[in-house]
Design a protein around this motif. Structure first.
Motif, short mmCIF file in Angstrom:
data_model
loop_
_atom_site.label_atom_id
_atom_site.label_comp_id
_atom_site.label_asym_id
_atom_site.label_seq_id
_atom_site.Cartn_x
_atom_site.Cartn_y
_atom_site.Cartn_z
N CYS A 48 11.13 -10.46 -1.27
CA CYS A 48 9.88 -11.19 -1.15
C CYS A 48 8.70 -10.26 -0.85
O CYS A 48 7.62 -10.40 -1.43
CB CYS A 48 9.99 -12.24 -0.05
SG CYS A 48 11.23 -13.53 -0.37
N VAL A 49 8.91 -9.31 0.05
CA VAL A 49 7.83 -8.39 0.40
C VAL A 49 7.48 -7.53 -0.82
O VAL A 49 6.29 -7.32 -1.11
CB VAL A 49 8.23 -7.51 1.60
CG1 VAL A 49 7.15 -6.48 1.88
CG2 VAL A 49 8.47 -8.38 2.84
N ALA A 50 8.49 -7.06 -1.52
CA ALA A 50 8.23 -6.26 -2.72
C ALA A 50 7.45 -7.07 -3.76
O ALA A 50 6.50 -6.58 -4.37
CB ALA A 50 9.54 -5.76 -3.31
N ALA A 51 7.84 -8.34 -3.93
CA ALA A 51 7.15 -9.20 -4.90
C ALA A 51 5.71 -9.44 -4.47
O ALA A 51 4.79 -9.45 -5.31
CB ALA A 51 7.90 -10.52 -5.04
N ALA A 52 5.48 -9.64 -3.17
CA ALA A 52 4.12 -9.88 -2.68
C ALA A 52 3.22 -8.69 -2.94
O ALA A 52 2.03 -8.85 -3.27
CB ALA A 52 4.16 -10.20 -1.19
N PHE A 53 3.76 -7.47 -2.81
CA PHE A 53 2.96 -6.27 -3.03
C PHE A 53 3.01 -5.77 -4.47
O PHE A 53 2.34 -4.80 -4.82
CB PHE A 53 3.41 -5.16 -2.08
CG PHE A 53 2.89 -5.30 -0.68
CD1 PHE A 53 1.69 -4.71 -0.31
CD2 PHE A 53 3.58 -6.05 0.26
CE1 PHE A 53 1.19 -4.85 0.98
CE2 PHE A 53 3.10 -6.20 1.56
CZ PHE A 53 1.90 -5.60 1.91
N GLY A 54 3.82 -6.44 -5.30
CA GLY A 54 3.90 -6.06 -6.71
C GLY A 54 4.53 -4.70 -6.95
O GLY A 54 4.11 -3.96 -7.85
N VAL A 55 5.54 -4.35 -6.13
CA VAL A 55 6.23 -3.07 -6.29
C VAL A 55 7.73 -3.32 -6.38
O VAL A 55 8.24 -4.34 -5.92
CB VAL A 55 5.93 -2.13 -5.10
CG1 VAL A 55 4.44 -1.80 -5.04
CG2 VAL A 55 6.41 -2.71 -3.79
N PRO A 56 8.47 -2.38 -6.97
CA PRO A 56 9.93 -2.53 -7.03
C PRO A 56 10.60 -2.16 -5.72
O PRO A 56 9.97 -1.57 -4.82
CB PRO A 56 10.33 -1.55 -8.14
CG PRO A 56 9.28 -0.50 -8.11
CD PRO A 56 8.00 -1.21 -7.73
N LEU A 57 11.86 -2.51 -5.61
CA LEU A 57 12.69 -2.09 -4.48
C LEU A 57 13.49 -0.86 -4.87
O LEU A 57 13.86 -0.69 -6.03
CB LEU A 57 13.66 -3.21 -4.08
CG LEU A 57 13.10 -4.42 -3.34
CD1 LEU A 57 14.14 -5.52 -3.30
CD2 LEU A 57 12.66 -4.04 -1.93
#
Length: 256
Positions: free
Chosen positions: A88-97
């Motif tokens: 979720c945090v990655a999606a919110a910031f638009g970056v991959p994990l």
């Protein structure tokens, strides 16, 4: 000319997990985060509890991080399928994990055997994120932007806070004083409390009633960043209560 008033530093807490909403688990993290941040001059002014649904978490996180100086998330960074906070945090910031090599190395050192896919889930960190040290047990948390992502288990979360504190850029610390009134209900207290509140609009004044062995009464809590104004308002409140004939009044330790 307007007085130069320092803008408060604010934070929100995003509590993630179906177990909190179902009532199976009682949350204590909000209390501990609020107290810890308060000591560092950061006011927690909003909290939300959201289910383990990616879209809901992302929407809440984006709303909160745009509004406040800091956001703390708790829960959902374990090894199971419903631990989706990193996603979720990655999606919110638009970056991959990505798997963080330091976390992987720590897991191998602790376990001594090959990691399972479930354990490797706990090593995923959004690209650009920094680790939050975990002094209790298990993998660390992480921070990206103005978001701190911490464990949901209370003692582990509290341990992670020790690495969050030095990163906070807080403002003036809010202090409080408590006036306890016994033998009188809120209906009589309301008018003098409102009068003092209107005279000190930059402060927070609240009434917290009780009914127990000590009888009926209320704890009147005054909070401010200005100790001088706090002292003046407290004296004014005690005097206003006396004018109403309320005599069972004492100032007590705010923690009592």
């Amino acid at each position: 000319m307007e007085e130069n008033v320092e803008k408060p530093v604010t934070a929100a807490v995003l509590i993630i997990g179906d177990e909190i909403l179902s009532g199976r688990t009682q949350d204590t993290n909000l209390r501990d985060i609020s107290r810890y941040f308060g000591v560092h001059g950061v006011d927690v002014v909003e909290a939300r509890v959201v289910p383990d649904v990616l879209e809901d978490v992302v929407a809440a996180l984006n709303a909160l991080r745009a509004r406040y100086d800091y956001v703390v998330t708790t829960g959902g960074i374990g090894p199971t399928h419903d631990d989706i906070t990193a996603d979720c945090v990655a999606a919110a910031f638009g970056v991959p994990l990505e798997e963080h090599p330091e976390i992987i190395a720590g897991m191998i050192a602790r376990s001594g055997y090959e990691l399972t896919p479930a354990r490797r889930r706990m090593a995923r960190v959004p690209v650009g994120g920094e680790l939050i040290r975990n002094i209790v047990a298990g993998p660390p948390g992480f921070t990206i932007g103005n978001v701190f992502t911490l464990a949901g288990v209370p003692n582990i979360m509290r341990g992670m806070l020790e690495d969050v504190g030095p990163r906070l850029k807080g403002g003036k610390i809010t202090i409080s004083r408590t006036v306890r009134v016994t033998g009188t209900g809120e209906g009589v207290i309301a008018a003098p409390l409102e009068a003092v509140a209107k005279a000190h609009r930059s402060m927070s004044l609240g009434s917290y009633p009780f009914n127990g062995p000590q009888g009926v009464g209320s704890n009147l809590v005054l909070r401010s960043r200005d100790p001088d104004e706090l002292a003046i308002a407290t004296a004014e409140l005690i005097a206003a209560l006396a004018e109403k004939g309320i005599t069972q009044v004492e100032e007590v330790d705010p923690a009592s």
